[in-house]
Write a protein that holds these residues in place. Structure first.
Motif, PDB file in Angstrom:
ATOM      1  N   LYS A 181       0.832  -1.202   0.000  1.00 28.49           N
ATOM      2  CA  LYS A 181       0.000   0.000   0.000  1.00 28.49           C
ATOM      3  C   LYS A 181       0.868   1.254   0.000  1.00 28.49           C
ATOM      4  O   LYS A 181       0.566   2.242  -0.681  1.00 28.49           O
ATOM      5  CB  LYS A 181      -0.910  -0.026   1.229  1.00 28.49           C
ATOM      6  N   GLU A 182       1.959   1.224   0.754  1.00 25.31           N
ATOM      7  CA  GLU A 182       2.860   2.384   0.805  1.00 25.31           C
ATOM      8  C   GLU A 182       3.585   2.578  -0.522  1.00 25.31           C
ATOM      9  O   GLU A 182       3.712   3.705  -1.010  1.00 25.31           O
ATOM     10  CB  GLU A 182       3.875   2.175   1.929  1.00 25.31           C
ATOM     11  N   ASN A 183       4.050   1.487  -1.134  1.00 26.48           N
ATOM     12  CA  ASN A 183       4.806   1.591  -2.384  1.00 26.48           C
ATOM     13  C   ASN A 183       3.938   1.980  -3.574  1.00 26.48           C
ATOM     14  O   ASN A 183       4.448   2.525  -4.562  1.00 26.48           O
ATOM     15  CB  ASN A 183       5.503   0.267  -2.698  1.00 26.48           C
ATOM     16  N   THR A 184       2.643   1.699  -3.526  1.00 34.67           N
ATOM     17  CA  THR A 184       1.774   1.963  -4.677  1.00 34.67           C
ATOM     18  C   THR A 184       0.931   3.214  -4.497  1.00 34.67           C
ATOM     19  O   THR A 184       0.036   3.465  -5.308  1.00 34.67           O
ATOM     20  CB  THR A 184       0.837   0.760  -4.913  1.00 34.67           C
ATOM     21  N   ARG A 185       1.192   4.009  -3.473  1.00 36.77           N
ATOM     22  CA  ARG A 185       0.432   5.247  -3.284  1.00 36.77           C
ATOM     23  C   ARG A 185       0.768   6.239  -4.407  1.00 36.77           C
ATOM     24  O   ARG A 185       1.929   6.566  -4.637  1.00 36.77           O
ATOM     25  CB  ARG A 185       0.748   5.857  -1.911  1.00 36.77           C
ATOM     26  N   GLY A 186      -0.225   6.700  -5.132  1.00 34.54           N
ATOM     27  CA  GLY A 186      -0.024   7.633  -6.236  1.00 34.54           C
ATOM     28  C   GLY A 186       0.601   7.014  -7.469  1.00 34.54           C
ATOM     29  O   GLY A 186       1.131   7.725  -8.328  1.00 34.54           O
ATOM     30  N   LEU A 187       0.545   5.687  -7.594  1.00 39.78           N
ATOM     31  CA  LEU A 187       1.235   5.005  -8.686  1.00 39.78           C
ATOM     32  C   LEU A 187       0.634   5.321 -10.049  1.00 39.78           C
ATOM     33  O   LEU A 187       1.357   5.323 -11.058  1.00 39.78           O
ATOM     34  CB  LEU A 187       1.201   3.490  -8.435  1.00 39.78           C
ATOM     35  N   LEU A 188      -0.657   5.591 -10.107  1.00 41.29           N
ATOM     36  CA  LEU A 188      -1.298   5.828 -11.401  1.00 41.29           C
ATOM     37  C   LEU A 188      -0.758   7.067 -12.100  1.00 41.29           C
ATOM     38  O   LEU A 188      -0.861   7.167 -13.332  1.00 41.29           O
ATOM     39  CB  LEU A 188      -2.818   5.960 -11.210  1.00 41.29           C
ATOM     40  N   GLY A 189      -0.181   8.006 -11.376  1.00 43.49           N
ATOM     41  CA  GLY A 189       0.380   9.199 -11.992  1.00 43.49           C
ATOM     42  C   GLY A 189       1.858   9.097 -12.283  1.00 43.49           C
ATOM     43  O   GLY A 189       2.465  10.085 -12.716  1.00 43.49           O
ATOM     44  N   LEU A 190       2.460   7.916 -12.058  1.00 45.07           N
ATOM     45  CA  LEU A 190       3.896   7.726 -12.260  1.00 45.07           C
ATOM     46  C   LEU A 190       4.142   6.718 -13.375  1.00 45.07           C
ATOM     47  O   LEU A 190       3.268   5.932 -13.728  1.00 45.07           O
ATOM     48  CB  LEU A 190       4.556   7.239 -10.959  1.00 45.07           C
ATOM     49  N   THR A 191       5.349   6.757 -13.912  1.00 42.71           N
ATOM     50  CA  THR A 191       5.723   5.819 -14.973  1.00 42.71           C
ATOM     51  C   THR A 191       7.048   5.135 -14.670  1.00 42.71           C
ATOM     52  O   THR A 191       7.722   4.652 -15.563  1.00 42.71           O
ATOM     53  CB  THR A 191       5.838   6.550 -16.329  1.00 42.71           C
ATOM     54  N   ARG A 192       7.412   5.079 -13.400  1.00 35.01           N
ATOM     55  CA  ARG A 192       8.679   4.457 -13.034  1.00 35.01           C
ATOM     56  C   ARG A 192       8.539   2.951 -12.861  1.00 35.01           C
ATOM     57  O   ARG A 192       9.418   2.181 -13.246  1.00 35.01           O
ATOM     58  CB  ARG A 192       9.203   5.073 -11.736  1.00 35.01           C
ATOM     59  N   ARG A 193       7.437   2.517 -12.247  1.00 33.61           N
ATOM     60  CA  ARG A 193       7.207   1.097 -12.013  1.00 33.61           C
ATOM     61  C   ARG A 193       5.743   0.760 -12.293  1.00 33.61           C
ATOM     62  O   ARG A 193       4.877   1.610 -12.156  1.00 33.61           O
ATOM     63  CB  ARG A 193       7.508   0.700 -10.554  1.00 33.61           C
ATOM     64  N   GLU A 195       5.618  -4.561 -10.252  1.00 30.81           N
ATOM     65  CA  GLU A 195       6.992  -4.283  -9.822  1.00 30.81           C
ATOM     66  C   GLU A 195       7.033  -3.618  -8.452  1.00 30.81           C
ATOM     67  O   GLU A 195       7.905  -3.915  -7.633  1.00 30.81           O
ATOM     68  CB  GLU A 195       7.672  -3.401 -10.872  1.00 30.81           C
ATOM     69  N   ALA A 196       6.086  -2.710  -8.193  1.00 29.93           N
ATOM     70  CA  ALA A 196       6.027  -2.079  -6.872  1.00 29.93           C
ATOM     71  C   ALA A 196       5.668  -3.100  -5.794  1.00 29.93           C
ATOM     72  O   ALA A 196       6.221  -3.067  -4.683  1.00 29.93           O
ATOM     73  CB  ALA A 196       5.011  -0.941  -6.883  1.00 29.93           C
ATOM     74  N   MET A 218       6.207  10.886  -0.994  1.00 27.32           N
ATOM     75  CA  MET A 218       4.954  10.255  -0.572  1.00 27.32           C
ATOM     76  C   MET A 218       5.222   9.167   0.459  1.00 27.32           C
ATOM     77  O   MET A 218       4.461   9.000   1.424  1.00 27.32           O
ATOM     78  CB  MET A 218       4.226   9.671  -1.788  1.00 27.32           C
ATOM     79  N   ALA A 219       6.331   8.398   0.281  1.00 28.32           N
ATOM     80  CA  ALA A 219       6.657   7.364   1.265  1.00 28.32           C
ATOM     81  C   ALA A 219       7.011   7.976   2.608  1.00 28.32           C
ATOM     82  O   ALA A 219       6.624   7.479   3.664  1.00 28.32           O
ATOM     83  CB  ALA A 219       7.814   6.508   0.744  1.00 28.32           C
ATOM     84  N   ALA A 220       7.750   9.100   2.571  1.00 28.24           N
ATOM     85  CA  ALA A 220       8.114   9.758   3.817  1.00 28.24           C
ATOM     86  C   ALA A 220       6.891  10.357   4.504  1.00 28.24           C
ATOM     87  O   ALA A 220       6.746  10.292   5.727  1.00 28.24           O
ATOM     88  CB  ALA A 220       9.152  10.845   3.548  1.00 28.24           C
ATOM     89  N   ALA A 221       5.989  10.918   3.721  1.00 29.67           N
ATOM     90  CA  ALA A 221       4.791  11.522   4.304  1.00 29.67           C
ATOM     91  C   ALA A 221       3.874  10.478   4.919  1.00 29.67           C
ATOM     92  O   ALA A 221       3.166  10.745   5.894  1.00 29.67           O
ATOM     93  CB  ALA A 221       4.029  12.305   3.234  1.00 29.67           C
ATOM     94  N   SER A 222       3.898   9.245   4.376  1.00 30.80           N
ATOM     95  CA  SER A 222       3.023   8.206   4.908  1.00 30.80           C
ATOM     96  C   SER A 222       3.570   7.551   6.157  1.00 30.80           C
ATOM     97  O   SER A 222       2.835   6.923   6.912  1.00 30.80           O
ATOM     98  CB  SER A 222       2.799   7.119   3.853  1.00 30.80           C
ATOM     99  N   SER A 223       4.892   7.686   6.396  1.00 30.56           N
ATOM    100  CA  SER A 223       5.493   7.006   7.538  1.00 30.56           C
ATOM    101  C   SER A 223       5.969   7.927   8.635  1.00 30.56           C
ATOM    102  O   SER A 223       6.148   7.494   9.766  1.00 30.56           O
ATOM    103  CB  SER A 223       6.684   6.154   7.062  1.00 30.56           C
ATOM    104  N   VAL A 224       6.188   9.211   8.351  1.00 33.74           N
ATOM    105  CA  VAL A 224       6.711  10.145   9.345  1.00 33.74           C
ATOM    106  C   VAL A 224       5.677  11.217   9.609  1.00 33.74           C
ATOM    107  O   VAL A 224       5.255  11.919   8.684  1.00 33.74           O
ATOM    108  CB  VAL A 224       8.027  10.798   8.856  1.00 33.74           C
ATOM    109  N   PRO A 225       5.218  11.398  10.854  1.00 32.66           N
ATOM    110  CA  PRO A 225       4.242  12.444  11.144  1.00 32.66           C
ATOM    111  C   PRO A 225       4.871  13.824  11.075  1.00 32.66           C
ATOM    112  O   PRO A 225       6.072  14.000  11.223  1.00 32.66           O
ATOM    113  CB  PRO A 225       3.804  12.116  12.582  1.00 32.66           C
TER     114      PRO A 225
END
Length: 423
Positions: free
Chosen positions: A240-252, A256-257, A384-391
């Protein structure tokens, strides 16, 4: 003239344990999901076939029978289970269902379970055990009084089975609601599929090997459900953390995520499974080997089997199944197509550069738009990963969210201008 020794090319392959520990996505688990499906599918078919045609070796708690118990020592020393089995078989002409040691120290006894015996058979067996083995109780008593017998009804085991099925149904409903609310629908479906797989495989192995099914086995089967889901939820949380906002990206792509999430949690899954299995192995060694308690054997055996199968399914089944379910969504299919197009574009430009260098010997101008887009997406992914894990720890930002002016404490009064009051 001697030739200079040629240097052997050094291997650039990363060691196995380094790749396992760093979790950089080196193991393509999701990409090879078809082979896992075949492996688990064949195992499921074998187990289901064994359950249907072979059935289970049910204990007397489920089928009913007779239970005898006698002290495990006589004047000559300890009495073995083999001696009791021989006396029982010679007296009645058939073997008992099970003979095992129960208890420790001076209170150690031998428990014999068999199919239902009539009163005459029970008397004959008791007399034979007294005459041939002469067991002595802890208080020094001898004779037939030290041997106890009881009839066990199969209705008790049936009641336990019904209660276990009710508990299993309630558990599945509650888990489905939780996973659907905390994660999403397809994650709940994948997790429950892996859970059902674990229960069927564990039950099928009991049927194949012929282990006796007792109430302790049913209790142990219920305890492995939580462990099976625990590891799956940990992996899904990383997905869930790795795929947040994935639809707007083209890296993976989504697959793969998800595979990267599996690699990042793989070492944790292995460590958790090993640490959880150590007490179960100790329970088998101490409870069965040293104490000789049959109930502990039944409990530890089903837990050992279920935890091992649960760890495998959370890695090789749950996440690959989730990827296949998610890729049915046209949005993720279009995103995967954009990823392929970008990679094909980069490969084409690289081939053009190599061809130009081979012809002219000079590098040509490179369009860096794709590289800049990739770097931008990488920064966005990390943010996005940092925002989801660090308050958030910025008090000004927190005050701004609550509608308070920055730099002022809550409830502070504005200062009055100095000077004389007007009359």
């Amino acid at each position: 003239m001697t030739e200079a020794p040629t240097k052997k090319p050094t291997s650039t392959r990363t060691p196995f344990f380094t790749r396992l520990y760093t979790g950089t996505g080196a193991f393509d688990i999701v990409g090879k999901r078809k082979r896992w499906y075949v492996m688990f599918g064949v195992l499921m078919l074998i187990c289901i076939g064994s359950i249907i045609f072979r059935g289970f070796h049910l204990g007397i708690e489920f089928e009913g029978g007779t239970k005898l118990q006698l002290p495990a020592r006589n004047a000559a020393g300890p009495i073995t289970t083999e001696q009791v089995t021989d006396v029982f078989s010679e007296t009645l002409g058939r073997d008992p269902a099970s003979v095992q040691l129960v208890g420790t120290g001076e209170t150690t006894s031998i428990q014999v379970k068999s199919e239902a015996l009539n009163v005459g058979d029970v008397v004959r067996v008791n007399q034979a055990l007294v005459e041939q083995l002469n067991p002595i109780a802890a208080d020094g008593d001898t004779g037939s009084d030290v041997i106890s017998d009881s009839a066990v009804s199969g209705s008790w085991g049936g009641e336990i089975s019904r209660q276990a099925l009710i508990a299993l149904g309630v558990f599945l409903v509650l888990v489905t609601i939780f996973l659907a609310m905390y994660f999403e629908r397809w994650m709940a479906v994948a997790a429950l599929t892996a859970l059902i797989h674990d229960v069927v495989i564990t039950s099928g192995l009991y049927s194949l090997v012929g282990f006796e099914v007792t109430p302790a086995t049913v209790i142990g089967l219920l305890t492995i459900l939580g462990f099976s889901l625990y590891d799956t939820v940990v992996v899904f949380d990383k997905v869930k953390e790795n795929t947040r906002g994935l639809l707007g990206l083209t890296r993976r792509t989504y697959g793969e995520a998800a595979n990267l999430a599996l690699n990042q949690t793989l070492m944790r899954s292995i460590n958790t499974s090993l640490i959880a299995l150590l007490p179960v192995v100790g329970l088998m060694v101490v409870g069965v080997g040293l104490l000789g308690v049959g109930t502990l054997k039944d409990l530890a055996l089903v837990q050992l089997t279920g935890m091992t199968i649960g760890a495998m399914s959370s890695i090789f089944l749950a996440t690959p199944l989730l990827v296949d379910l998610k890729m049915r969504d046209p949005r993720f299919q279009q995103q995967a197509a954009r990823v392929r197009n970008r990679r094909e574009n980069l490969a084409r430009k690289a081939a053009e550069r190599e061809a130009a260098v081979a012809v002219t010997g000079e590098p040509i101008a490179v369009d860096l738009s794709d590289d800049e887009t990739l770097e931008s997406e990488l920064r966005q992914e990390k943010a996005m990963a940092a925002a989801s894990s660090v308050p958030a720890r910025n008090p000004k930002a927190a005050d701004a969210k609550r509608g308070r002016p920055a730099g002022k404490a809550a409830g502070a009064r504005p200062s009055r201008p100095t000077g004389k009051k007007r009359r």
